[in-house]
Write an enzyme that holds these catalytic residues in place. Structure first.
Site, PDB file in Angstrom:
ATOM      1  N   ARG A 112      14.351  26.893  63.359  1.00 51.75           N
ATOM      2  CA  ARG A 112      13.543  27.977  63.919  1.00 51.75           C
ATOM      3  C   ARG A 112      12.695  28.606  62.805  1.00 51.75           C
ATOM      4  O   ARG A 112      13.121  28.651  61.641  1.00 51.75           O
ATOM      5  CB  ARG A 112      14.500  29.026  64.500  1.00 51.75           C
ATOM      6  CG  ARG A 112      13.854  30.224  65.166  1.00 51.75           C
ATOM      7  CD  ARG A 112      13.221  29.874  66.458  1.00 51.75           C
ATOM      8  NE  ARG A 112      12.950  31.058  67.283  1.00 51.75           N
ATOM      9  CZ  ARG A 112      12.086  31.044  68.293  1.00 51.75           C
ATOM     10  NH1 ARG A 112      11.410  29.947  68.605  1.00 51.75           N
ATOM     11  NH2 ARG A 112      11.905  32.133  69.017  1.00 51.75           N
ATOM     12  N   THR A 385       6.242  25.114  75.526  1.00 54.12           N
ATOM     13  CA  THR A 385       7.209  24.552  74.594  1.00 54.12           C
ATOM     14  C   THR A 385       7.420  23.119  75.069  1.00 54.12           C
ATOM     15  O   THR A 385       6.829  22.712  76.065  1.00 54.12           O
ATOM     16  CB  THR A 385       8.486  25.435  74.648  1.00 54.12           C
ATOM     17  OG1 THR A 385       8.151  26.731  74.182  1.00 54.12           O
ATOM     18  CG2 THR A 385       9.649  24.897  73.876  1.00 54.12           C
ATOM     19  N   ASN A 405       5.382  28.374  70.433  1.00 55.83           N
ATOM     20  CA  ASN A 405       5.335  29.531  71.313  1.00 55.83           C
ATOM     21  C   ASN A 405       4.208  29.389  72.328  1.00 55.83           C
ATOM     22  O   ASN A 405       4.180  28.428  73.055  1.00 55.83           O
ATOM     23  CB  ASN A 405       5.262  30.847  70.545  1.00 55.83           C
ATOM     24  CG  ASN A 405       5.617  32.027  71.450  1.00 55.83           C
ATOM     25  OD1 ASN A 405       6.341  31.864  72.427  1.00 55.83           O
ATOM     26  ND2 ASN A 405       5.120  33.204  71.144  1.00 55.83           N
ATOM     27  N   SER A 456      15.224  33.184  70.519  1.00 54.13           N
ATOM     28  CA  SER A 456      14.597  32.135  71.334  1.00 54.13           C
ATOM     29  C   SER A 456      15.353  31.986  72.643  1.00 54.13           C
ATOM     30  O   SER A 456      16.505  32.405  72.767  1.00 54.13           O
ATOM     31  CB  SER A 456      14.661  30.819  70.556  1.00 54.13           C
ATOM     32  OG  SER A 456      14.220  29.746  71.354  1.00 54.13           O
ATOM     33  N   SER A 457      14.700  31.393  73.614  1.00 54.41           N
ATOM     34  CA  SER A 457      15.398  31.010  74.854  1.00 54.41           C
ATOM     35  C   SER A 457      15.702  29.519  74.896  1.00 54.41           C
ATOM     36  O   SER A 457      16.239  29.022  75.891  1.00 54.41           O
ATOM     37  CB  SER A 457      14.528  31.347  76.076  1.00 54.41           C
ATOM     38  OG  SER A 457      14.308  32.719  76.167  1.00 54.41           O
ATOM     39  N   GLY A 476       9.707  26.549  79.012  1.00 60.12           N
ATOM     40  CA  GLY A 476       9.491  27.497  80.113  1.00 60.12           C
ATOM     41  C   GLY A 476       9.926  28.912  79.811  1.00 60.12           C
ATOM     42  O   GLY A 476      10.310  29.641  80.727  1.00 60.12           O
TER      43      GLY A 476
HETATM   44  N1  GLY Z   1       8.920  30.607  71.820  1.00 58.71           N
HETATM   45  C1  GLY Z   1       9.727  30.295  72.904  1.00 58.71           C
HETATM   46  C2  GLY Z   1      11.201  30.376  72.606  1.00 58.71           C
HETATM   47  O1  GLY Z   1      11.590  30.124  71.493  1.00 58.71           O
HETATM   48  O2  GLY Z   1      11.975  30.699  73.457  1.00 58.71           O
END
Ligand code: GLY
Length: 574
Positions: A112, A385, A405, A456-457, A476
């Site tokens: 990340r 993403t 992103n 992050s998701s 998403g």
């Molecule tokens: N930038 C989207 C995520 O990391 O969730």
């Protein structure tokens, strides 16, 4: 070549899906083995599902050259950086969950982005103190220090069989010789053309005579080819130290950004223990913080575990899933951030007793208004993403979700490098309790700090059962979490890969207090019953781009499938 009937069916299912999914031929002695034989430990062939057929083919090329799933992941991710830059790339970062077959090692690779040392939350405020969305989303101040190049080098060095030179070769060749941008890339450039025009190197790279490229035109990326070659020659140092690093920092600073060469030199990949949760005979291995995805998926499954769903009609089953989503998203906003910076009550959030309490708070046939649950509101980090899934012939598997992103990230290309920078700084709660571009909030656990990773998701996941295994994930934004959850539930219900990626979706993220629904997800009677229970059903354009590989250990077959919602190429069986 002639194919056994089962493989003709698989080929058909691959061709009917629109991403890029690939499975190599199974060796005939296992492909036709009866279901009663002992569960296979090795598939004997490989499968890849990614968002672009050039990327899938790059992974295949590397596997044919003797590489394993992790070498293939390097090839797929680096090729996506060239052919799908709207979603991920060298200027961004990724999260991956992998399982190594030789020793069963399961690990989360955190590549990340991190905030630069000079990060200053005030940079994201206008002079009147209100959030400056432009700075958060466009240009060099919106970019975190990239993790993708270090992550690829890490995968090759620690898990791959081939040198980076070999696994990066397809991406270098495609960047150097050119390819035809697909309609998604052309549409993304069109959407972001005004922002791209603000930065000369971005306009030079993405626009042709000031306009988005037209269909059928070959597009070359020589600067990125050179940067990839430098990484192939020198490993991560080729990006984080030396000439490329100097060019990145010079370009960022010349345009008002705050990176330093020390920021790049200090970047480190982190290996973390994945979250592991058991559910109905399967073990789900998924992403820990700094992703919120795995915590949310585990919390939802822990709540659902105590519901006798088989005794419920469809509307009431959906009701419990939505209420579990609501409660998990409430917690995700309040508690989660970078584990190297914030203390999080993970023991509590992942505890079955905590889930018991949350389940008790669900009324059997009534929606709980989010306003009745104390909390701040949800955040949505955006829909742009990419995800790919791979299983190789030895049973190595990897789920990778990668991102810059927002569409085309910051739209800022660092001159002379071909590297499009991310706009991941917007995934921090830049201004606590002020909405980000998606109208959502974040807490101080996710406030920006030097060297900190933004929440992050991304939820790359493995679903491991005695008879069947799946590698799953999707892009998403916050919907990643509910897409992966619904995919896991479908897999556990026995659905195959093509049905999992194609199944209609619904989503609830605590705030706004509504259920986003894809057309056709609920039959009219179920929709009426849900509305009677108090749910606001909110129709929405289809979302997500799921890529799944499944492995049936009894028949020893692999299936790879790409989401049919977005066109970008076709898979093939060779
Ligand atoms: N930038 C989207 C995520 O990391 O969730």
């Amino acid at each position: 070549m002639s194919l056994a009937p089962r493989w003709r069916v698989l080929l058909l299912s691959l061709l009917l899906t629109c991403g890029s999914a690939y499975a190599t031929d199974p060796p005939s002695q296992v492909a036709h083995a009866p279901a009663a034989v002992a569960q296979a430990q090795k598939p004997g062939h490989a499968a890849i599902a990614s968002a672009n057929f050039l990327a899938t083919n790059a992974g295949l090329e590397v596997i044919k050259a003797g590489g394993n799933a992790f070498d293939a992941a390097v090839a797929v991710a680096s090729t996506l950086s060239v052919v799908e830059p709207e979603s991920s790339g060298l200027g961004g970062g990724f999260m991956a969950v992998l399982r190594r077959a030789s020793d069963g090692r399961e690990v989360f690779i955190d590549a990340r982005e991190v905030a630069p040392a000079a990060v200053n939350a005030k940079d994201y405020l206008k002079s009147d103190g209100t959030p400056d969305r432009d700075t958060a989303l466009n240009g060099p101040l919106s970019a975190g220090i990239p993790g993708e190049p270090a992550g690829l080098a890490w995968l090759a060095e620690h898990y791959g069989r081939l040198p980076l030179k070999q696994s990066l070769a397809p991406a270098i060749r495609i960047a150097r010789d050119g390819f035809e941008p697909d309609s998604r890339l052309r549409g993304s450039i069109e959407e972001r053309a005004d922002d791209l025009r603000r930065w000369p190197a971005s306009a030079a790279k993405y626009l042709v005579d000031g306009k988005p490229p037209v269909e059928g035109r070959t597009w070359r990326d020589p600067d990125q080819a050179r940067t990839l070659q430098t990484i192939a020659d020198r490993g991560g140092d080729g990006f984080y130290k030396g000439e490329v690093a100097k060019k990145l920092v010079a370009a960022v600073r010349a345009a008002g950004g705050n990176w330093s060469e020390a920021d790049l030199a200090a970047y480190q990949v982190k290996e973390r223990a994945p979250i592991s949760v058991d559910y109905r005979g399967y073990r789900i291995v998924t992403a820990p913080p700094p992703s919120s995805g795995g915590v949310a998926v585990a919390e939802i499954l822990n709540i659902l575990r105590g519901v006798e769903t088989e005794k419920l009609d469809r509307a009431h089953r959906i009701h419990y899933v939505i209420e579990a989503m609501r409660r998990a998203f409430r917690d995700h906003n309040d508690y989660l951030g970078d584990p190297d910076f914030v203390k999080m009550p993970l023991d509590m959030l992942l505890s079955p007793y905590y889930a018991d309490g949350l389940r008790q708070s669900i009324l059997p046939d009534r929606a709980t208004p989010s306003s009745m649950l104390p909390s701040s509101a949800a955040r949505d980090p955006g829909p742009h993403t990419t995800h790919f899934s791979i299983i190789d012939k030895d049973g190595n598997m990897i789920a990778v979700t990668s991102t810059v992103n927002y569409t085309l990230g910051s739209t800022f290309v660092a001159a002379g490098t071909g590297v499009l920078l991310n706009d991941e700084m917007d995934d921090f709660a830049l201004v606590p309790n002020k909405p980000n571009v998606y109208g959502l909030l974040g807490s101080t656990a996710n406030a920006p700090k030097a060297g900190k990773r933004m929440l992050s998701s991304m939820t790359p996941s493995l679903v491991i059962g005695k008879d069947r295994t799946a590698v799953i994930g999707s892009p998403g934004g916050s919907t990643i979490i509910t897409q992966v959850l619904e995919g896991i539930l479908a897999f556990i219900d026995g659905k195959d890969a093509s049905d999992i990626v194609a199944q209609k979706r619904f989503h609830h993220q605590f705030m706004p207090d509504r259920v986003d629904v894809e057309q056709g997800v609920f039959d009219p009677a179920t929709a009426r019953e849900l509305e009677r229970m108090g749910y606001a059903l909110h129709p929405r354009e289809p979302w997500g781009f799921m890529n799944v590989v499944t492995w049936d250990h009894r028949s020893n077959t692999l299936e790879a499938a790409s989401d049919p919602r977005r066109p970008s190429g076709l898979g093939k069986v060779q």
